[in-house]
Design an enzyme around this catalytic site. Structure first.
Site, PDB file in Angstrom:
ATOM      1  CB  THR A 150      -0.915   0.019   1.251  1.00  0.00           C
ATOM      2  OG1 THR A 150      -1.500   1.315   1.388  1.00  0.00           O
ATOM      3  CG2 THR A 150      -0.151  -0.296   2.518  1.00  0.00           C
ATOM      4  CE1 TYR A 176      -3.574  -2.096   6.243  1.00  0.00           C
ATOM      5  CE2 TYR A 176      -3.074   0.194   5.710  1.00  0.00           C
ATOM      6  CZ  TYR A 176      -3.398  -1.087   5.300  1.00  0.00           C
ATOM      7  OH  TYR A 176      -3.518  -1.368   3.957  1.00  0.00           O
TER       8      TYR A 176
HETATM    9  P1  NAD Z   1     -10.628  -5.947   2.990  1.00  0.00           P
HETATM   10  O1  NAD Z   1     -10.509  -5.649   4.437  1.00  0.00           O
HETATM   11  O2  NAD Z   1     -11.868  -5.565   2.257  1.00  0.00           O
HETATM   12  O3  NAD Z   1     -10.432  -7.526   2.750  1.00  0.00           O
HETATM   13  C1  NAD Z   1      -9.456  -8.274   3.421  1.00  0.00           C
HETATM   14  C2  NAD Z   1      -9.797  -9.755   3.251  1.00  0.00           C
HETATM   15  O4  NAD Z   1      -8.760 -10.527   3.900  1.00  0.00           O
HETATM   16  C3  NAD Z   1     -11.113 -10.158   3.910  1.00  0.00           C
HETATM   17  O5  NAD Z   1     -11.884 -10.955   3.046  1.00  0.00           O
HETATM   18  C4  NAD Z   1     -10.689 -10.951   5.143  1.00  0.00           C
HETATM   19  O6  NAD Z   1     -11.619 -11.938   5.541  1.00  0.00           O
HETATM   20  C5  NAD Z   1      -9.379 -11.548   4.664  1.00  0.00           C
HETATM   21  N1  NAD Z   1      -8.488 -11.898   5.776  1.00  0.00           N
HETATM   22  C6  NAD Z   1      -8.141 -11.103   6.835  1.00  0.00           C
HETATM   23  N2  NAD Z   1      -7.312 -11.773   7.667  1.00  0.00           N
HETATM   24  C7  NAD Z   1      -7.115 -12.994   7.111  1.00  0.00           C
HETATM   25  C8  NAD Z   1      -6.351 -14.133   7.497  1.00  0.00           C
HETATM   26  N3  NAD Z   1      -5.626 -14.130   8.631  1.00  0.00           N
HETATM   27  N4  NAD Z   1      -6.365 -15.213   6.678  1.00  0.00           N
HETATM   28  C9  NAD Z   1      -7.096 -15.230   5.553  1.00  0.00           C
HETATM   29  N5  NAD Z   1      -7.858 -14.188   5.149  1.00  0.00           N
HETATM   30  C10 NAD Z   1      -7.863 -13.082   5.915  1.00  0.00           C
HETATM   31  O7  NAD Z   1      -9.330  -5.313   2.311  1.00  0.00           O
HETATM   32  P2  NAD Z   1      -9.128  -4.648   0.879  1.00  0.00           P
HETATM   33  O8  NAD Z   1      -9.449  -3.222   0.961  1.00  0.00           O
HETATM   34  O9  NAD Z   1      -9.761  -5.499  -0.139  1.00  0.00           O
HETATM   35  O10 NAD Z   1      -7.532  -4.744   0.775  1.00  0.00           O
HETATM   36  C11 NAD Z   1      -6.924  -5.900   0.216  1.00  0.00           C
HETATM   37  C12 NAD Z   1      -5.425  -5.708   0.233  1.00  0.00           C
HETATM   38  O11 NAD Z   1      -5.072  -4.557  -0.521  1.00  0.00           O
HETATM   39  C13 NAD Z   1      -4.833  -5.502   1.623  1.00  0.00           C
HETATM   40  O12 NAD Z   1      -3.609  -6.190   1.698  1.00  0.00           O
HETATM   41  C14 NAD Z   1      -4.614  -3.998   1.711  1.00  0.00           C
HETATM   42  O13 NAD Z   1      -3.566  -3.677   2.576  1.00  0.00           O
HETATM   43  C15 NAD Z   1      -4.266  -3.679   0.265  1.00  0.00           C
HETATM   44  N6  NAD Z   1      -4.584  -2.308  -0.149  1.00  0.00           N
HETATM   45  C16 NAD Z   1      -5.847  -1.804   0.024  1.00  0.00           C
HETATM   46  C17 NAD Z   1      -6.149  -0.522  -0.416  1.00  0.00           C
HETATM   47  C18 NAD Z   1      -7.524   0.067  -0.267  1.00  0.00           C
HETATM   48  O14 NAD Z   1      -7.720   1.226  -0.564  1.00  0.00           O
HETATM   49  N7  NAD Z   1      -8.528  -0.686   0.149  1.00  0.00           N
HETATM   50  C19 NAD Z   1      -5.152   0.245  -1.013  1.00  0.00           C
HETATM   51  C20 NAD Z   1      -3.871  -0.291  -1.172  1.00  0.00           C
HETATM   52  C21 NAD Z   1      -3.604  -1.584  -0.742  1.00  0.00           C
HETATM   53  O1  TDX Z   2     -14.944   8.410   9.313  1.00  0.00           O
HETATM   54  C1  TDX Z   2     -13.938   8.748   8.642  1.00  0.00           C
HETATM   55  N1  TDX Z   2     -13.685  10.071   8.477  1.00  0.00           N
HETATM   56  C2  TDX Z   2     -12.609  10.539   7.782  1.00  0.00           C
HETATM   57  O2  TDX Z   2     -12.427  11.747   7.654  1.00  0.00           O
HETATM   58  C3  TDX Z   2     -13.045   7.784   8.042  1.00  0.00           C
HETATM   59  C4  TDX Z   2     -13.283   6.308   8.198  1.00  0.00           C
HETATM   60  C5  TDX Z   2     -11.965   8.261   7.349  1.00  0.00           C
HETATM   61  N2  TDX Z   2     -11.736   9.603   7.234  1.00  0.00           N
HETATM   62  C6  TDX Z   2     -10.556  10.067   6.490  1.00  0.00           C
HETATM   63  C7  TDX Z   2      -9.245   9.446   6.935  1.00  0.00           C
HETATM   64  C8  TDX Z   2      -8.443   9.424   5.653  1.00  0.00           C
HETATM   65  O3  TDX Z   2      -7.800  10.680   5.475  1.00  0.00           O
HETATM   66  O4  TDX Z   2     -10.730   9.664   5.130  1.00  0.00           O
HETATM   67  C9  TDX Z   2      -9.492   9.254   4.562  1.00  0.00           C
HETATM   68  C10 TDX Z   2      -9.627   7.821   4.083  1.00  0.00           C
HETATM   69  O5  TDX Z   2      -9.768   6.995   5.230  1.00  0.00           O
HETATM   70  P1  TDX Z   2      -9.837   5.394   5.126  1.00  0.00           P
HETATM   71  O6  TDX Z   2     -10.950   5.010   4.217  1.00  0.00           O
HETATM   72  O7  TDX Z   2      -9.812   4.848   6.499  1.00  0.00           O
HETATM   73  O8  TDX Z   2      -8.514   5.070   4.326  1.00  0.00           O
HETATM   74  P2  TDX Z   2      -6.978   5.366   4.646  1.00  0.00           P
HETATM   75  O9  TDX Z   2      -6.724   5.577   6.078  1.00  0.00           O
HETATM   76  O10 TDX Z   2      -6.517   6.418   3.694  1.00  0.00           O
HETATM   77  O11 TDX Z   2      -6.361   3.940   4.232  1.00  0.00           O
HETATM   78  C11 TDX Z   2      -6.820   3.318   3.014  1.00  0.00           C
HETATM   79  O12 TDX Z   2      -5.929   3.440   1.960  1.00  0.00           O
HETATM   80  C12 TDX Z   2      -4.798   2.636   1.943  1.00  0.00           C
HETATM   81  C13 TDX Z   2      -7.181   1.862   3.240  1.00  0.00           C
HETATM   82  O13 TDX Z   2      -8.061   1.748   4.330  1.00  0.00           O
HETATM   83  C14 TDX Z   2      -5.982   1.025   3.413  1.00  0.00           C
HETATM   84  O14 TDX Z   2      -6.339  -0.343   3.521  1.00  0.00           O
HETATM   85  C15 TDX Z   2      -5.090   1.189   2.236  1.00  0.00           C
HETATM   86  O15 TDX Z   2      -3.890   0.521   2.457  1.00  0.00           O
END
Ligand code: NAD
Ligand code: TDX
Length: 368
Positions: A150, A176
Site C-alpha cells: 500500500t 496498520y
Molecule cells: P478488505 O478488508 O476488504 O479484505 C481483506 C480480506 O482478507 C477479507 O476478506 C478478510 O476476511 C481476509 N483476511 C483477513 N485476515 C485474514 C487471514 N488471517 N487469513 C485469511 N484471510 C484473511 O481489504 P481490501 O481493501 O480489499 O484490501 C486488500 C489488500 O489490498 C490488503 O492487503 C490492503 O492492505 C491492500 N490495499 C488496500 C487498499 C484500499 O484502498 N482498500 C489500497 C492499497 C492496498
Molecule cells: O470516518 C472517517 N472520516 C474521515 O475523515 C473515516 C473512516 C476516514 N476519514 C478520512 C481518513 C483518511 O484521510 O478519510 C481518509 C480515508 O480513510 P480510510 O478510508 O480509512 O482510508 P486510509 O486511512 O486512507 O487507508 C486506506 O488506503 C490505503 C485503506 O483503508 C488502506 O487499507 C489502504 O492501504
C-alpha cells in the site's frame, strides 16, 4: 528454511506465462473488497486459469462479495477455502494438494482506525500471515508471488512534496501501515535471500462496489443515504489519491503476468483530493445538504497527504487507469443506492459496535 527446486512449476522463475496457458492461482483475501474484484476479473478474462480463494472470513470478508462467482462459475475453475493465512499447516496442505503456480496476497487487516484500537491482529495477519505464505511459496517453488502492499508504507507527504516514487523511504505512521511495511520488506527479503519471484505493488486509496462501509467513501455514501452525519476527521483537508478498484485489479493482473520479479510498482490514478472535497462530491451527487458534514476529532497520526508517482508501471508495463474519478464516483454511489440490503446487513451487525465505540467521542449524536 528448506528450499525445493521448481519441479512443480510450469514456468521459469523469471518468465511470465502466456495469458491463455492453463494455470492455478491462489488468491488470499478473495472475499474482501479488492480480492473479490480480482477473482471476478481473472475468472472473466483468463478462461484457462483456476482460482483458489483462501479467506478466513473475518468481519471484513464476505462471500456475498462474489455472488456471481459462487453461484455461476464451474466448480473446476473456482474453489473457496476458508482458512487463516497464519495457519501454516492449512497453507502447506493446500500447496501439497494443489499445483499452485501464482500467489496474489491480499489477505490483511486493513482498517487504520481499528489498528489504533488493537494492533495485534494486524501484526499477526499482515506480517506473520505473509511470512507463512512466503515460506510455503519458496518451499514449493512457485512461479510468481504478488504481494499487495500500500502507499501508506511511505508515510505522509507535505503539501508541495513531489508524489512518492518506489525509491521513497518507508516511514509508516499507523500500526496498520507499519505492519504492511514489515510485510512488504519481508516479501522483498524472500526475493533477495531465496530467489522467490516476488512482485510488490503499492496502491493508493481504492473505491468502488463491495467496499466494507468502515472505509471513508462507503461510510459517507451510506450515511448520506440515511441522512446521517458524515464524520470528517480534523479539518477535512487531508488528501488521498483515489483509484477505482477495477483499475487497480487490472494493474495487479498486469504486474502478475508481466512484472519483473524483485520489482516494486506504485499504482494510482493521480486523483488527489481533500476528504472535504470528496464528501461534498458525494453529497452533491445524492442531492443531500452539505450540512450533513460534521468535523470531528482527528485520527491520531493522521497522514496528511498521499500521492503516487506511477511513471514506472505506465512506462514499463503499459498500464493506465481508465475510469475517471468523476465517472467512477457517480457509478459507485449508484451501486450503494441499489445495494442497500448488502450494506445494511453489515452496518447493523458487529460493525455497529465498532461504530459506536470509535465515533462515540467524535460525533455528538451516534445512532443507538
Ligand atoms: P478488505 O478488508 O476488504 O479484505 C481483506 C480480506 O482478507 C477479507 O476478506 C478478510 O476476511 C481476509 N483476511 C483477513 N485476515 C485474514 C487471514 N488471517 N487469513 C485469511 N484471510 C484473511 O481489504 P481490501 O481493501 O480489499 O484490501 C486488500 C489488500 O489490498 C490488503 O492487503 C490492503 O492492505 C491492500 N490495499 C488496500 C487498499 C484500499 O484502498 N482498500 C489500497 C492499497 C492496498
Ligand atoms: O470516518 C472517517 N472520516 C474521515 O475523515 C473515516 C473512516 C476516514 N476519514 C478520512 C481518513 C483518511 O484521510 O478519510 C481518509 C480515508 O480513510 P480510510 O478510508 O480509512 O482510508 P486510509 O486511512 O486512507 O487507508 C486506506 O488506503 C490505503 C485503506 O483503508 C488502506 O487499507 C489502504 O492501504
Amino acid at each position: 528454511m528448506s528450499s525445493k527446486d521448481s519441479t512443480n512449476s510450469t514456468t521459469s522463475i523469471t518468465g511470465s506465462m502466456n495469458p491463455i496457458d492453463s494455470m492455478t492461482v491462489l488468491v488470499t483475501g478473495g472475499c474482501g473488497f479488492i480480492g473479490s474484484h480480482l477473482v471476478r476479473l481473472i475468472l472473466r478474462e483468463r478462461p484457462n486459469w483456476r482460482v483458489i480463494n483462501v479467506d478466513k472470513l473475518t468481519y471484513a470478508g464476505n462471500p456475498e462479495n462474489i455472488p456471481d462467482v459462487n453461484n455461476a462459475t464451474k466448480p473446476s475453475r473456482y474453489q473457496f477455502v476458508q482458512a487463516d493465512i497464519v495457519d501454516g499447516q492449512a497453507i502447506n496442505a493446500l500447496f501439497d494438494s494443489e499445483k499452485i503456480e501464482y500467489v496474489v496476497n491480499l489477505a490483511a487487516e486493513t482498517h487504520v482506525d481499528r489498528s489504533l484500537i488493537d494492533s495485534a491482529p494486524f501484526l499477526r495477519t499482515n506480517v506473520e500471515g505473509t511470512r507463512v505464505l512466503l515460506e510455503a511459496a519458496t518451499h514449493y517453488g512457485i512461479s510468481r508471488f504478488l504481494h499487495v502492499s500500500t502507499d501508506e508504507v511511505y508515510g505522509s507527504l507535505g503539501p508541495t512534496d513531489p508524489p512518492f516514487t518506489e525509491q521513497s523511504p518507508l516511514e509508516p505512521n499507523s500500526p496498520y501501515a507499519a505492519s504492511k511495511a514489515a510485510a512488504d520488506l519481508l516479501a522483498r527479503a524472500y526475493h533477495r535471500s531465496y530467489g522467490l519471484p516476488v512482485l510488490i505493488t503499492r496502491c493508493g486509496n481504492n473505491y468502488g462496489p463491495y467496499q466494507f462501509p468502515e472505509k471513508f467513501l462507503p461510510l459517507f455514501i451510506t450515511n448520506a443515504l440515511d441522512d446521517q452525519s458524515l464524520p470528517l476527521y480534523g479539518d477535512g483537508q487531508n488528501i488521498r489519491d483515489w483509484i477505482h478498484v477495477e483499475d487497480h485489479v487490472r494493474a495487479l493482473l498486469q504486474v502478475l503476468e508481466k512484472g519483473i520479479p524483485g520489482e516494486i510498482y506504485n499504482t494510482g490514478a493521480g486523483e488527489e483530493h481533500t476528504n472535504q472535497r470528496m464528501a461534498e462530491w458525494v453529497l452533491d451527487i445524492l442531492k443531500k445538504p452539505r450540512s450533513l458534514i460534521q468535523l470531528v476529532k482527528d485520527r491520531p497520526a493522521h497522514d496528511r497527504r498521499y500521492g503516487l508517482n506511477v511513471t514506472k508501471i505506465q512506462n514499463k508495463l503499459g498500464w493506465r487507469p481508465s475510469i475517471p474519478l468523476g465517472e467512477g464516483l457517480g457509478v459507485t454511489v449508484s451501486w450503494y443506492q441499489d445495494h442497500r440490503a448488502w450494506w445494511e446487513r453489515i452496518k447493523s451487525g458487529e460493525y455497529s459496535n465498532y461504530y459506536r465505540q470509535w465515533y462515540r467521542d467524535r460525533l455528538a449524536i451516534v445512532p443507538q
